[in-house]
Design a protein around this motif. Structure first.
Motif, mmCIF file in Angstrom:
data_model
loop_
_atom_site.group_PDB
_atom_site.id
_atom_site.type_symbol
_atom_site.label_atom_id
_atom_site.label_comp_id
_atom_site.label_asym_id
_atom_site.label_seq_id
_atom_site.Cartn_x
_atom_site.Cartn_y
_atom_site.Cartn_z
ATOM 1 N N GLY B 45 25.360 -14.365 -6.753
ATOM 2 C CA GLY B 45 24.948 -12.965 -6.772
ATOM 3 C C GLY B 45 23.730 -12.710 -7.643
ATOM 4 O O GLY B 45 23.278 -13.565 -8.397
ATOM 5 N N GLY B 46 23.212 -11.493 -7.506
ATOM 6 C CA GLY B 46 22.060 -11.091 -8.297
ATOM 7 C C GLY B 46 22.063 -9.585 -8.486
ATOM 8 O O GLY B 46 22.745 -8.854 -7.762
ATOM 9 N N MET B 47 21.313 -9.132 -9.471
ATOM 10 C CA MET B 47 21.335 -7.700 -9.799
ATOM 11 C C MET B 47 19.940 -7.231 -10.210
ATOM 12 O O MET B 47 19.168 -7.994 -10.781
ATOM 13 N N ASN B 48 19.630 -5.981 -9.904
ATOM 14 C CA ASN B 48 18.400 -5.389 -10.429
ATOM 15 C C ASN B 48 18.749 -4.150 -11.259
ATOM 16 O O ASN B 48 19.915 -3.749 -11.331
ATOM 17 N N HIS B 49 17.758 -3.575 -11.877
ATOM 18 C CA HIS B 49 17.953 -2.383 -12.708
ATOM 19 C C HIS B 49 16.642 -1.615 -12.677
ATOM 20 O O HIS B 49 15.674 -2.024 -13.311
ATOM 21 N N LEU B 73 14.885 -8.216 -4.953
ATOM 22 C CA LEU B 73 16.210 -8.807 -5.149
ATOM 23 C C LEU B 73 16.678 -9.493 -3.863
ATOM 24 O O LEU B 73 17.205 -10.609 -3.904
ATOM 25 N N VAL B 74 16.447 -8.839 -2.730
ATOM 26 C CA VAL B 74 16.837 -9.448 -1.451
ATOM 27 C C VAL B 74 16.035 -10.737 -1.230
ATOM 28 O O VAL B 74 16.580 -11.778 -0.849
ATOM 29 N N GLU B 75 14.729 -10.675 -1.543
ATOM 30 C CA GLU B 75 13.887 -11.879 -1.410
ATOM 31 C C GLU B 75 14.404 -13.016 -2.283
ATOM 32 O O GLU B 75 14.465 -14.169 -1.868
ATOM 33 N N ARG B 76 14.777 -12.656 -3.500
ATOM 34 C CA ARG B 76 15.289 -13.663 -4.442
ATOM 35 C C ARG B 76 16.567 -14.309 -3.908
ATOM 36 O O ARG B 76 16.747 -15.518 -4.009
ATOM 37 N N MET B 77 17.436 -13.502 -3.301
ATOM 38 C CA MET B 77 18.674 -14.044 -2.736
ATOM 39 C C MET B 77 18.352 -14.958 -1.553
ATOM 40 O O MET B 77 18.968 -16.008 -1.391
ATOM 41 N N HIS B 78 17.367 -14.578 -0.776
ATOM 42 C CA HIS B 78 16.942 -15.444 0.334
ATOM 43 C C HIS B 78 16.430 -16.779 -0.184
ATOM 44 O O HIS B 78 16.717 -17.831 0.372
ATOM 45 N N GLN B 79 15.674 -16.710 -1.296
ATOM 46 C CA GLN B 79 15.180 -17.958 -1.901
ATOM 47 C C GLN B 79 16.332 -18.855 -2.327
ATOM 48 O O GLN B 79 16.225 -20.074 -2.328
ATOM 49 N N LEU B 80 17.443 -18.245 -2.709
ATOM 50 C CA LEU B 80 18.607 -19.017 -3.140
ATOM 51 C C LEU B 80 19.460 -19.436 -1.941
ATOM 52 O O LEU B 80 20.569 -19.935 -2.096
ATOM 53 N N GLY B 81 18.945 -19.225 -0.763
ATOM 54 C CA GLY B 81 19.626 -19.711 0.436
ATOM 55 C C GLY B 81 20.548 -18.704 1.104
ATOM 56 O O GLY B 81 21.295 -19.056 2.016
ATOM 57 N N SER B 82 20.518 -17.465 0.668
ATOM 58 C CA SER B 82 21.399 -16.458 1.272
ATOM 59 C C SER B 82 20.841 -15.981 2.607
ATOM 60 O O SER B 82 19.623 -15.937 2.806
ATOM 61 N N ARG B 83 21.767 -15.627 3.511
ATOM 62 C CA ARG B 83 21.368 -15.004 4.775
ATOM 63 C C ARG B 83 21.794 -13.548 4.735
ATOM 64 O O ARG B 83 22.874 -13.216 4.210
ATOM 65 N N THR B 84 20.948 -12.691 5.282
ATOM 66 C CA THR B 84 21.214 -11.253 5.191
ATOM 67 C C THR B 84 22.633 -10.856 5.641
ATOM 68 O O THR B 84 23.281 -10.068 4.962
ATOM 69 N N PRO B 85 23.151 -11.381 6.761
ATOM 70 C CA PRO B 85 24.495 -10.940 7.178
ATOM 71 C C PRO B 85 25.600 -11.283 6.183
ATOM 72 O O PRO B 85 26.681 -10.673 6.238
ATOM 73 N N ASP B 86 25.349 -12.256 5.292
ATOM 74 C CA ASP B 86 26.368 -12.618 4.303
ATOM 75 C C ASP B 86 26.321 -11.733 3.059
ATOM 76 O O ASP B 86 27.168 -11.838 2.182
ATOM 77 N N LEU B 119 18.645 -0.315 1.908
ATOM 78 C CA LEU B 119 19.667 -1.330 2.172
ATOM 79 C C LEU B 119 20.307 -1.135 3.545
ATOM 80 O O LEU B 119 20.319 -2.041 4.366
ATOM 81 N N GLU B 120 20.834 0.045 3.784
ATOM 82 C CA GLU B 120 21.636 0.221 4.985
ATOM 83 C C GLU B 120 20.777 0.441 6.228
ATOM 84 O O GLU B 120 21.019 -0.161 7.265
ATOM 85 N N LYS B 121 19.747 1.293 6.109
ATOM 86 C CA LYS B 121 18.974 1.618 7.301
ATOM 87 C C LYS B 121 17.955 0.538 7.653
ATOM 88 O O LYS B 121 17.803 0.180 8.806
ATOM 89 N N GLU B 122 17.239 0.027 6.608
ATOM 90 C CA GLU B 122 16.159 -0.907 6.930
ATOM 91 C C GLU B 122 16.615 -2.363 6.939
ATOM 92 O O GLU B 122 16.229 -3.140 7.800
ATOM 93 N N MET B 123 17.441 -2.725 5.954
ATOM 94 C CA MET B 123 17.775 -4.150 5.829
ATOM 95 C C MET B 123 19.140 -4.487 6.404
ATOM 96 O O MET B 123 19.487 -5.654 6.513
ATOM 97 N N HIS B 124 19.891 -3.474 6.744
ATOM 98 C CA HIS B 124 21.240 -3.674 7.290
ATOM 99 C C HIS B 124 22.141 -4.491 6.372
ATOM 100 O O HIS B 124 22.809 -5.413 6.792
ATOM 101 N N ILE B 125 22.091 -4.148 5.093
ATOM 102 C CA ILE B 125 23.018 -4.737 4.122
ATOM 103 C C ILE B 125 23.993 -3.635 3.733
ATOM 104 O O ILE B 125 23.577 -2.551 3.312
#
Lengths: 283, 159
Positions: B45-49, B73-86, B119-125
């Motif tokens: 996981g990751g967090m911003n402020h 933050l989303v980019e950073r998670m992608h760098q760590l191998g995360s996929r958006t649907p997860d 998050l919800e409208k543009e990135m569907h997270i």
């Protein structure tokens, strides 16, 4: 009809006056910038070209040393090291000043262990200290290892500038006293010297770029007068404040206060979020 | 929670943090907002402020602005191998800690709205949990291994 023309004329005159004033102000700023530039160039020449010349000369002597002159070579290498460190510090200060000027300084926060940071700071002022045979007393309160969340490189540059300033404006054999005091919400840095001190008028000007309190000292001491301007700029970037107490002949004390320098224990306290606690919620 | 296997990280306002190792990331929130992103597949996981809703395009695109902070933050998670649907999100903060702020700027409200939109409208997270608004500050701790967030209200509003 006449009235409108009159009104238009008045408006135009006003507009003219406003533009003239703007032009005057711009002119003034340009002149200031020009003065700043020439001052800057002459400073850079002194502070960067000279150490370079020393380094070149010293390394040339080293190259021509005989095989049995190991001691001599070590001595020369030490001198080169000290010249290069001075140069490194000056360049760092100059670039930082330029970035502050352009408003391009950004804070990078990481956990910083104060004791370790101070070791590095003291190492880099060591050549100056040794040259002037000064005592440096350092006190960290409380003594236990402390992690602060702050910008390491900026804090380091603030400390080096304050301490080398203290050394620079003190007579040989005097002391500089450094105290770092960490409380709940801030870090207070005190750097006290037994140097020449300043009167009130001078104190008001010292954080200006390139200002040196006394022109006489300029010829005796290295430095481009950027140090305190850099300290002032960096302290503000870190949201802190800097004050100075000084009187002529009795030395100066610089006090820097940096807020929000929080020790980790503040956030992971035993009775905090990990205790069984009614107020706590889970998501 | 066995605290021994975890590292701790205090997240400063205007910054973000994500790592593959298990962390307790903690921060204090007033009108500021934090997004906790958790990868259900990799258990990281990751967090911003962030402090302000939108970057105005001037100066540095710093994560102290909501739109930048969420994106980075989303980019950073992608760098760590995360996929958006997860990825799932939990959102905290956005309190109205100052009376005047409450009436004039609605910074807290705007901070929350930008997160929902991005998050919800543009990135569907999906935002699966949140604790926002009100007039009390919050202290949160994000367990990046389990995705759990613990929250405690503060007496006085901060940041």
């Amino acid at each position: 009809m006449n009235e409108t023309t009159n009104q238009q004329l008045i408006r135009l005159k006003e507009e003219n006056r406003r533009l003239e004033k703007q032009l005057e102000e711009l002119n003034k700023k340009l002149l200031e910038a020009e003065a700043f530039k020439s001052h800057f160039i002459s400073n850079v020449t002194n502070e960067i070209v000279n150490p370079f010349a020393s380094i070149l000369g010293l390394s040339k002597s080293m190259m021509t040393a005989e095989e049995h002159q190991k001691e001599e070579v070590c001595h020369l290498a030490g001198l080169i090291y000290s010249e290069a460190s001075f140069l490194d510090f000056q360049l760092n200060n100059t670039f930082t000043a330029a970035k502050l000027e352009a408003g391009e300084v950004f804070v990078e926060v990481s956990p910083v262990e104060l004791g370790q940071l101070m070791e590095e700071v003291l190492e880099s002022v060591h050549p100056d200290q040794e040259r002037k045979q000064m005592n440096i007393n350092f006190e960290l309160l409380p003594e236990s290892p402390l992690y602060l969340h702050t910008d390491r490189e900026k804090l380091k540059l603030i400390l080096i500038n304050l301490i080398s300033n203290g050394i620079k404006f003190s007579d040989n054999g005097k002391s500089v006293r450094i105290t770092l005091k960490v409380s709940e919400k801030n870090l207070e840095i005190q750097v006290a010297d037994e140097g020449i001190g300043m009167d009130e008028k001078e104190v008001g000007k010292i954080f200006d770029r390139f200002h040196r309190a006394d022109k006489r000292i300029h010829s005796l001491n290295p430095g481009n007068g950027l140090g305190l301007a850099v300290v002032d700029g960096l302290v503000h970037v870190l949201d802190g404040s800097v004050t100075v107490k000084s009187s002529p002949g009795k030395g100066s004390t610089f006090i820097v206060s940096l807020p929000e320098s929080l020790s980790e224990s503040d956030f992971f306290d035993e009775d905090g979020l990990f205790a069984k606690d009614e107020e706590q919620e889970f998501f | 929670m066995n605290q021994g296997e975890y590292s701790k990280y205090y997240l400063y306002p205007g910054s973000l943090f994500a790592d593959r190792q298990p962390y307790y990331i903690t921060t204090l929130l007033g009108s500021c907002v934090s997004v906790c992103l958790y990868d259900r597949r990799q258990h990281i996981g990751g967090m911003n402020h962030f402090l302000l809703p939108m970057w105005n395009g001037k100066g540095l695109a710093s994560p102290k602005y909501g739109n930048i902070a969420v994106q980075q933050l989303v980019e950073r998670m992608h760098q760590l191998g995360s996929r958006t649907p997860d990825l799932i999100a939990k959102v905290f903060g956005g309190a109205s800690v100052l009376e005047s702020q409450n009436n004039v700027f609605f910074i807290g409200d705007r901070n929350i709205r930008i997160v929902q939109e991005l998050l919800e409208k543009e990135m569907h997270i999906k935002i699966v949990a949140s604790s926002t608004g009100g007039n009390l500050g919050r202290k949160i701790v994000f367990d990046t291994l389990t995705g759990e967030v613990r929250q405690k209200y503060l007496g006085n509003g901060k940041t």
